[in-house]
Design a protein around this motif. Sequence first.
Motif, mmCIF file in Angstrom:
data_model
loop_
_atom_site.group_PDB
_atom_site.id
_atom_site.type_symbol
_atom_site.label_atom_id
_atom_site.label_comp_id
_atom_site.label_asym_id
_atom_site.label_seq_id
_atom_site.Cartn_x
_atom_site.Cartn_y
_atom_site.Cartn_z
ATOM 1 N N ILE A 137 0.842 -1.204 0.000
ATOM 2 C CA ILE A 137 0.000 0.000 0.000
ATOM 3 C C ILE A 137 0.880 1.259 0.000
ATOM 4 O O ILE A 137 0.602 2.226 -0.711
ATOM 5 C CB ILE A 137 -0.978 -0.032 1.210
ATOM 6 N N THR A 138 1.955 1.228 0.776
ATOM 7 C CA THR A 138 2.869 2.377 0.803
ATOM 8 C C THR A 138 3.486 2.598 -0.578
ATOM 9 O O THR A 138 3.565 3.736 -1.070
ATOM 10 C CB THR A 138 4.013 2.139 1.829
ATOM 11 N N VAL A 139 3.922 1.514 -1.222
ATOM 12 C CA VAL A 139 4.535 1.623 -2.552
ATOM 13 C C VAL A 139 3.512 2.140 -3.567
ATOM 14 O O VAL A 139 3.806 3.027 -4.381
ATOM 15 C CB VAL A 139 5.097 0.253 -2.995
ATOM 16 N N SER A 140 2.305 1.604 -3.494
ATOM 17 C CA SER A 140 1.223 2.014 -4.377
ATOM 18 C C SER A 140 0.958 3.519 -4.208
ATOM 19 O O SER A 140 0.775 4.252 -5.185
ATOM 20 C CB SER A 140 -0.004 1.190 -3.990
ATOM 21 N N ASP A 141 0.970 3.961 -2.980
ATOM 22 C CA ASP A 141 0.769 5.372 -2.674
ATOM 23 C C ASP A 141 1.915 6.230 -3.229
ATOM 24 O O ASP A 141 1.685 7.314 -3.782
ATOM 25 C CB ASP A 141 0.677 5.525 -1.142
ATOM 26 N N GLN A 142 3.141 5.741 -3.110
ATOM 27 C CA GLN A 142 4.298 6.473 -3.661
ATOM 28 C C GLN A 142 4.172 6.607 -5.188
ATOM 29 O O GLN A 142 4.474 7.658 -5.759
ATOM 30 C CB GLN A 142 5.610 5.760 -3.315
ATOM 31 N N VAL B 245 10.385 11.747 -2.716
ATOM 32 C CA VAL B 245 11.795 11.405 -2.509
ATOM 33 C C VAL B 245 12.074 11.217 -1.014
ATOM 34 O O VAL B 245 12.716 10.245 -0.607
ATOM 35 C CB VAL B 245 12.717 12.507 -3.095
ATOM 36 N N LEU B 246 11.540 12.124 -0.206
ATOM 37 C CA LEU B 246 11.785 12.057 1.238
ATOM 38 C C LEU B 246 11.132 10.840 1.896
ATOM 39 O O LEU B 246 11.621 10.357 2.919
ATOM 40 C CB LEU B 246 11.274 13.340 1.913
ATOM 41 N N ALA B 247 10.026 10.351 1.314
ATOM 42 C CA ALA B 247 9.306 9.229 1.938
ATOM 43 C C ALA B 247 9.902 7.866 1.583
ATOM 44 O O ALA B 247 9.513 6.845 2.162
ATOM 45 C CB ALA B 247 7.831 9.280 1.540
ATOM 46 N N ASP B 248 10.873 7.830 0.664
ATOM 47 C CA ASP B 248 11.366 6.538 0.177
ATOM 48 C C ASP B 248 12.015 5.682 1.262
ATOM 49 O O ASP B 248 11.938 4.462 1.227
ATOM 50 C CB ASP B 248 12.351 6.751 -0.971
ATOM 51 N N HIS B 249 12.634 6.334 2.242
ATOM 52 C CA HIS B 249 13.312 5.552 3.282
ATOM 53 C C HIS B 249 12.351 4.608 3.999
ATOM 54 O O HIS B 249 12.731 3.529 4.430
ATOM 55 C CB HIS B 249 14.008 6.493 4.278
ATOM 56 N N GLN B 250 11.074 4.999 4.072
ATOM 57 C CA GLN B 250 10.064 4.117 4.702
ATOM 58 C C GLN B 250 10.001 2.769 3.988
ATOM 59 O O GLN B 250 9.860 1.727 4.627
ATOM 60 C CB GLN B 250 8.668 4.734 4.610
ATOM 61 N N ILE B 251 10.047 2.841 2.664
ATOM 62 C CA ILE B 251 9.949 1.603 1.886
ATOM 63 C C ILE B 251 11.184 0.738 2.102
ATOM 64 O O ILE B 251 11.089 -0.479 2.276
ATOM 65 C CB ILE B 251 9.745 1.929 0.392
ATOM 66 N N ASN B 252 12.349 1.377 2.120
ATOM 67 C CA ASN B 252 13.570 0.606 2.362
ATOM 68 C C ASN B 252 13.544 -0.043 3.740
ATOM 69 O O ASN B 252 13.984 -1.179 3.913
ATOM 70 C CB ASN B 252 14.805 1.498 2.204
ATOM 71 N N ILE C 139 10.067 -1.097 -7.102
ATOM 72 C CA ILE C 139 8.980 -0.249 -7.611
ATOM 73 C C ILE C 139 9.031 1.105 -6.894
ATOM 74 O O ILE C 139 8.885 2.161 -7.514
ATOM 75 C CB ILE C 139 7.600 -0.935 -7.418
ATOM 76 N N GLY C 140 9.293 1.054 -5.590
ATOM 77 C CA GLY C 140 9.445 2.298 -4.824
ATOM 78 C C GLY C 140 10.584 3.148 -5.363
ATOM 79 O O GLY C 140 10.472 4.371 -5.488
ATOM 80 N N ASP C 141 11.704 2.506 -5.705
ATOM 81 C CA ASP C 141 12.843 3.229 -6.299
ATOM 82 C C ASP C 141 12.422 3.927 -7.584
ATOM 83 O O ASP C 141 12.855 5.052 -7.861
ATOM 84 C CB ASP C 141 13.979 2.267 -6.657
#
Lengths: 234, 234
Positions: B25-30, B50-57, B97-99
């Motif tokens: 869901i987080t990735v889909s939202d990104q 860009v700032l939210a990507d660390h959450q996915i990692n 996908i997040g990247d």
Amino acid sequence: MEHEMGPQFQSELKKLQSKFMDMGITVSDQIYRSTKAFADHDKEAAQAVVLADHQINEHETDLEKQALYMMALQQPVATSFREVISVLKASSDLERIGDHAVGIARETIYIKGNPRIDRIEKMIANLTDAIRKMLEDSLNAYFKEDAEAAKQIAKTDEEIDRQFVAIRKAVTSKENEDAQHAAAKASYLMVARFLERIGDHIVNISEWTVYSKTGRIIELSDDQKRMEDHLPEQ
Amino acid sequence: MEHEMGPQFQSELKKLQSKFMDMGITVSDQIYRSTKAFADHDKEAAQAVVLADHQINEHETDLEKQALYMMALQQPVATSFREVISVLKASSDLERIGDHAVGIARETIYIKGNPRIDRIEKMIANLTDAIRKMLEDSLNAYFKEDAEAAKQIAKTDEEIDRQFVAIRKAVTSKENEDAQHAAAKASYLMVARFLERIGDHIVNISEWTVYSKTGRIIELSDDQKRMEDHLPEQ
């Protein structure tokens, strides 16, 4: 609590790792041949790279199957567990690198016959050299289970990203604005991006080498942040 | 020989799968936010992606750690084994996908203020819609363990590739040859490539859904060959 797996497992693990190295060598060879074909504007050599890709996909499926079989039936522990997991995860990265080799080959086929820009092709050749060395070093580090070497390799990804950003700037710069180079510029951008992505996958392989050796899952790159730093805001 | 794991394992597996869905869901939202920022030329929204990507990692590392912990200590078998492995493998695809969402956001920041080409932006918007639907469907298929739906989703990747090739042709076509659009064209190419790559990762997720349900490791795409078919030889 570390305990040794039996001789049958050890022999299968050795086979699994040797298959992984074979896959690494095949991928490395595909990168060599696709980047050489691109540099030489050699469409036939590029087509051979495209045709050989199925070997890599078969390698990956084969490794996945064997790794999952060993996990499910022999339930390895400690170091043995980590060694099988590393193959299971890193084989996906090798497969992706193979895909990027095909991507580069495809660009070679695509732009054959279009006017080129020598200065940018030289920049791509330099990036290519750096990536090929990085891949070779990472396979060596995996083979020797050298976690320290793996960490060092991941650091060279910073230089890769810098070179990618420089190529991108050259592609979009005013001095190359003439329309006859539109096709070549699109391809330069794609090839540079493929090479930069290969760098990321090599970092992943290095991370699995560290995990296999130490049991620690670490993030060796801070790629996005770094790329952001390099990009000018317009 | 199928046998059930205990209630503690089942409860941990449920937690693992629910974390995987959260990551999805987080990735889909990104993806939603980065493609919307690109369409709206909204630099601030892009920076937030860009700032939210660390959450996915962090999600990925967390899932990897928990999946490996469960594998190592509880040694699941049969369906349970496959369910944990699927999370371990598919979480890497979600992370990639997040990247790519970050890549799209970066392009938005990069080309802000440059002249655009409406026709190509519409094509990218269509590709974006197709990708977002595909991602949503694949997460649903995973959640429902619906192997048939997963196979259907993988088939839509063919349409994604076709759209990518059309955008690429539009970018390099003679009618958009004027120099003032050089920066925008480079970005269109990059964004279209990111979207096309997201499609490939969605296919991978579908493959792991099929594995989890059936135990079969299959290759659902014949991507390289298909892309080759679409490209004109020049």
